[in-house]
Enzyme design. Structure first.
Site, PDB file in Angstrom:
ATOM      1  N   THR B 158      26.303  -9.937  -8.695  1.00  0.00           N
ATOM      2  CA  THR B 158      26.152  -8.687  -8.324  1.00  0.00           C
ATOM      3  C   THR B 158      25.821  -8.878  -6.695  1.00  0.00           C
ATOM      4  OG1 THR B 158      23.520  -9.169  -8.920  1.00  0.00           O
ATOM      5  CG2 THR B 158      24.937  -7.936 -10.284  1.00  0.00           C
ATOM      6  N   LYS B 184      24.719 -16.476 -12.391  1.00  0.00           N
ATOM      7  CA  LYS B 184      24.734 -15.667 -11.323  1.00  0.00           C
ATOM      8  C   LYS B 184      23.182 -15.360 -11.471  1.00  0.00           C
ATOM      9  CE  LYS B 184      23.941 -11.599 -11.262  1.00  0.00           C
ATOM     10  NZ  LYS B 184      22.877 -10.896 -11.138  1.00  0.00           N
ATOM     11  N   THR B 195      17.044 -10.852 -14.175  1.00  0.00           N
ATOM     12  CA  THR B 195      18.516 -10.748 -13.970  1.00  0.00           C
ATOM     13  C   THR B 195      19.504 -11.976 -13.441  1.00  0.00           C
ATOM     14  OG1 THR B 195      18.157  -8.545 -13.173  1.00  0.00           O
ATOM     15  CG2 THR B 195      20.472  -9.188 -12.937  1.00  0.00           C
ATOM     16  N   GLU B 281      17.753 -13.273  -3.035  1.00  0.00           N
ATOM     17  CA  GLU B 281      18.384 -11.953  -1.912  1.00  0.00           C
ATOM     18  C   GLU B 281      17.592 -12.154  -0.747  1.00  0.00           C
ATOM     19  OE1 GLU B 281      19.312  -8.380  -5.343  1.00  0.00           O
ATOM     20  OE2 GLU B 281      17.396  -8.484  -4.367  1.00  0.00           O
ATOM     21  N   ASN B 403      17.363  -4.577  -0.877  1.00  0.00           N
ATOM     22  CA  ASN B 403      16.452  -3.790  -2.073  1.00  0.00           C
ATOM     23  C   ASN B 403      16.196  -2.362  -1.612  1.00  0.00           C
ATOM     24  OD1 ASN B 403      16.739  -5.620  -4.387  1.00  0.00           O
ATOM     25  ND2 ASN B 403      15.877  -6.999  -2.873  1.00  0.00           N
ATOM     26  N   SER B 408      22.361   2.954  -3.068  1.00  0.00           N
ATOM     27  CA  SER B 408      23.095   3.852  -2.297  1.00  0.00           C
ATOM     28  C   SER B 408      24.280   3.165  -1.541  1.00  0.00           C
ATOM     29  CB  SER B 408      22.002   4.494  -1.355  1.00  0.00           C
ATOM     30  OG  SER B 408      21.224   3.470  -1.029  1.00  0.00           O
TER      31      SER B 408
END
Lengths: 408, 408
Positions: B158, B184, B195, B281, B403, B408
Site C-alpha cells: 500500500t 507488506k 495492517t 510510513e 496520513n 484524497s
C-alpha cells in the site's frame, strides 16, 4: 433534604486569585532564555489540599516532595513552580534541590516548610540551576490581582502556546463560593497525568479527605480523559487548595450542596482539560469523542480515548479527511466489548457508519465541517448503556517539528 | 538425541518461490491507479498452513474467510491478495465478495475452494470493485521465477516504499529445506498484527498443528514486537505454507531438527518484521530497542515496545536528539516493574544514564550516531533477567503528510 444543584456562573477574567484569600505571581528568573519561568501561589491561611499525581514509575523529586505534603499534612499554603527544568532523574541532588525550593519559599513568606508544595516542568535529566531559582524566590511579590495571576499562568508554561484559566462562582449554604483553575499541558499529555500541571483554588470550606474524594472522581472524567501523544510524564500533578474563607459549613458528601461543589470542580477541571487538549503540541483542532451504548462508562471512556489517541485518526482530522475507517478500526482495537455490526458513527451531525456499514454522505460537506477548530466524533455501540467522553487534538507537521528540535 | 541447530544460510535473490513447488505473480487489475494490485501465490500440492490474525474486534471479510480455511482445513494451496481496498466494514456484500474471490481463484487454477485463502489491504469501508478483480484473476499466470515473485511482492503493497523479501536454506534430515517470506506493512503497524500481511513459504514437511505452534512462538518476538504508530488494523495476517516437497521426515517438537526449523522460521519472520518497521510510513530510520535485566521476558518486550512506540522518542530520533529523558519516561509508564535508581540506558554504545542518573557523554558524537539509518537503544533494568527486543521507526513530517492525505 433538598439536593438541588445550585447554579454555576462563569466569571470572566478567569482568574486563579478570584476566590478569597489567594495571591499569585510569575517572573523570569533565568532558567529559560527570556520567558517567565518561576511562579508562586499563596493562600492567606493554610488550605485543605488534594492532589493527583503521575502514574509513571519514574517520579521527579518535586513531585515526591509535594506528594508528601498532600498525604502527610492535608494542608498547603503555598506552591512554588518552575518551568524550564523538570528536576527529574536528577538523583539525590535533585531531591536536595526540590527541598531547598520548598524551604526557601517557606522562609521568604514566613510559612511552615511542610505547608509548601513544589512543582517543576521542563527537560528531564538536567541538574537544576539553583542560583537563579533562589534569587528568583527572593524577588517574588504575589498579588491578589489579575496581573499577578496572568503572570503565574504564563510562568508555568513550556511549549504551550496559550495560558489556560477558568473560574466559576456558585452558592453553598447561601454563601458565594468561587472556584478557579490554571493549567499547563501540551506535549506528553495522556490519561493519568502527563506533563501537565493543574492548580485549582477555591474559598470553599472542605476537609482534605473530602476534597481528595471529589478530585479523584472528577479527574477520571476530565484530566484523565485527554490525550495528546500517549506519553505520560514524570512530573504531573493537579492540586486543589480550599482555604475555607467563603465561610460555608464544611462540605461533605451529606452536605446538601455537595453535588453543587462537585459539579463546580468538575466544570473547572473539564475546562482546563479541554484547553490542554486543544493546545496540544502543534495542534490546530480540538477533537472530542463521545461514546455511548457501551458495556459500561469506563469501557465507553476507554474507546473514546483510543479513538482520540489514534495517530491515524489524528492525522485524518488534520487533513480534513472523513476517514471513518480509522475510527472504526480504533474502536475495534480499543480492547472494549463491541459488536462489529452494531456500531454507528457520526462526524459532527453526519452519520458515516450505520450498524458497521458505510452510510451515504457528502464528503465535501464533511470536509467543510472538519475545517472547524473543534471536531466532534460520536460512536454509538449497541451493547449497553455506558457513556463517556475524551478529548485530544490533531497530529500535525508542527508536532513533529516541535519534538524533533525541542532541546536544541 | 542430538539437538544441534543446523546452519542457516541466507539465499540471495530473497525469493518467495525459492522453496520447491511454489509459483507467484502480481498484476495491475484496476483497483489502484497504475500500480500492481492483485497477486496470487500457489503451491503445486496442498500445503500445511498456519496463520496468525489481527486481534482487532473489527475483522475484514477476507480475513474471516482465510481464518476459516486455516482453522477448519489446516491445508491451503493458493492465496489471492488484492491491495487498494481492505474489504473491511463492508457487511454481507463484503463477505460475498471475499467468497467470490476465493471461488474464482479456485476455479481458475482447478483447486478446491476450501484450499484458497484471501487477503485484502487498503481503504476501509468501501465496497470492492469486483469487475476488475474477477477479470484480473482470469489474467493471473503465476511462475516459479524471480520475476513472478517480485511482482507478487509489489502487488501486496500500500504505502510501503520498498518490497520486503527474505529467504534462507538449512538442512533437515540431511535434506535441503528452504524457507522464504514476503510482507507488506507501513502505517497502522502495532503489536498484534496491524495492517500487515506476511506470507511465508517452505518446502519443509510439517503438519499444520506443529506449524501453528512454531508460528505462534515466533510471532510474539517478531511481528508482534514491532510498532509504527500503535494503530492495529482489521485485515492483518501472517500465513505460513509448508508443502513438504523437501522430503524430510515430518517435523515435530521431538524431531532432532525442530530447533533448526524454528530458528529458520524465526529468522525469516524477524527479517520481515524489521523491514516493516524500517519502512514505516514516512520513516527515515529503524529503531531497535533492547531491554534486559527485566522481571521477565514479556516485561522486557513490553518496555521495549513502549519505548519504541513513544511519539516523543520517535520524534527525538528523527531530530537526532539524544533526549534520553523521553526514553526513561517511557520506561516509567510502560507498566512494567522498574526500579528508578537501577536503570542504565545506552544509545548506540554510549552510556547516557547510569542507575537512573545522567552520565557524562558527548552530545555531538551521539548526534552523529543518531544520523545513522539504524539506531539502537539499550535499556538495562536491575530487577531480573528478562530480556526482549522491539523495533520501530522515527516519526517524521512525512508520516503526517502521508496520513493527512492518504485517501484524497
Amino acid at each position: 433534604m433538598a439536593v438541588a444543584v445550585q447554579q454555576l456562573k462563569r466569571i470572566s477574567g478567569n482568574n486563579i486569585v478570584t476566590p478569597k484569600g489567594y495571591k499569585a505571581v510569575g517572573i523570569h528568573c533565568g532558567l529559560k532564555h527570556k520567558k517567565y519561568d518561576l511562579a508562586v501561589l499563596i493562600s492567606e491561611v493554610p488550605a485543605s489540599v488534594a492532589g493527583v499525581f503521575t502514574t509513571n514509575a519514574i517520579q521527579a523529586a518535586p513531585l515526591l516532595v509535594t506528594k508528601e505534603v498532600v498525604k502527610e499534612n492535608g494542608k498547603m499554603q503555598a506552591i512554588i513552580i518552575n518551568s524550564g527544568n523538570a528536576n527529574a532523574c536528577t538523583g539525590a541532588q535533585g531531591m536536595a534541590d526540590a527541598l531547598m525550593m520548598q524551604q526557601k519559599t517557606a522562609e521568604k513568606f514566613g510559612l511552615a516548610q511542610e505547608l509548601v508544595g513544589v512543582a517543576s516542568t521542563g527537560v528531564i535529566g538536567e541538574k537544576m540551576k539553583m542560583v537563579p531559582i533562589l534569587n528568583g524566590i527572593e524577588k517574588l511579590k504575589p498579588e491578589a490581582s489579575l496581573e499577578g495571576s496572568i503572570q503565574f499562568s504564563q510562568a508555568i508554561l513550556t511549549t504551550d502556546t496559550v495560558t489556560k484559566n477558568t473560574a466559576y462562582k456558585t452558592v453553598v449554604d447561601s454563601k458565594e463560593v468561587i472556584i478557579a483553575g490554571t493549567a499547563k499541558g501540551s506535549g506528553m499529555i495522556e490519561p493519568n497525568m502527563a506533563t501537565m500541571l493543574g492548580f485549582i483554588t477555591t474559598d470553599a470550606h472542605i476537609e482534605s479527605a473530602h476534597l481528595q474524594q471529589a478530585l479523584k472522581e472528577v479527574t477520571e472524567v476530565t484530566f484523565n480523559s485527554i490525550t495528546v501523544d500517549g506519553d505520560t510524564s514524570t512530573n504531573d500533578m493537579v492540586l486543589v487548595l480550599a482555604n475555607g474563607l467563603a465561610g460555608n459549613e464544611p462540605l461533605t458528601p451529606s452536605h446538601p450542596d455537595w453535588a453543587t461543589f462537585v459539579k463546580a470542580l468538575h466544570t473547572v477541571a473539564q475546562d482546563l482539560a479541554k484547553m490542554i487538549a486543544k493546545d496540544g503540541e502543534g495542534a490546530t483542532k480540538l477533537i472530542e469523542v463521545e461514546v455511548d451504548g457501551a458495556l459500561s462508562d469506563s469501557e465507553a471512556r476507554k474507546i473514546a480515548k483510543t479513538v482520540v489517541g489514534s495517530p491515524l485518526v489524528k492525522t485524518a482530522v488534520f487533513g480534513c479527511d472523513a476517514n471513518w475507517g480509522r475510527v472504526i478500526a480504533a474502536v475495534g482495537y480499543s480492547g472494549a466489548s463491541v459488536d462489529p455490526n452494531g456500531i454507528t458513527i457520526k462526524i459532527g451531525e453526519t452519520v458515516v457508519v450505520t450498524n458497521g456499514e458505510p452510510a451515504q454522505f457528502s464528503e465535501d460537506l464533511l470536509m467543510q465541517y472538519l475545517k472547524q477548530p473543534e471536531v466532534r466524533i460520536h460512536v454509538h455501540l449497541n451493547v449497553g448503556s455506558g457513556q463517556g467522553l475524551a478529548w485530544g487534538c490533531d497530529l500535525t507537521y508542527d508536532y513533529v517539528q516541535i519534538n524533533a528540535t525541542y532541546r536544541s
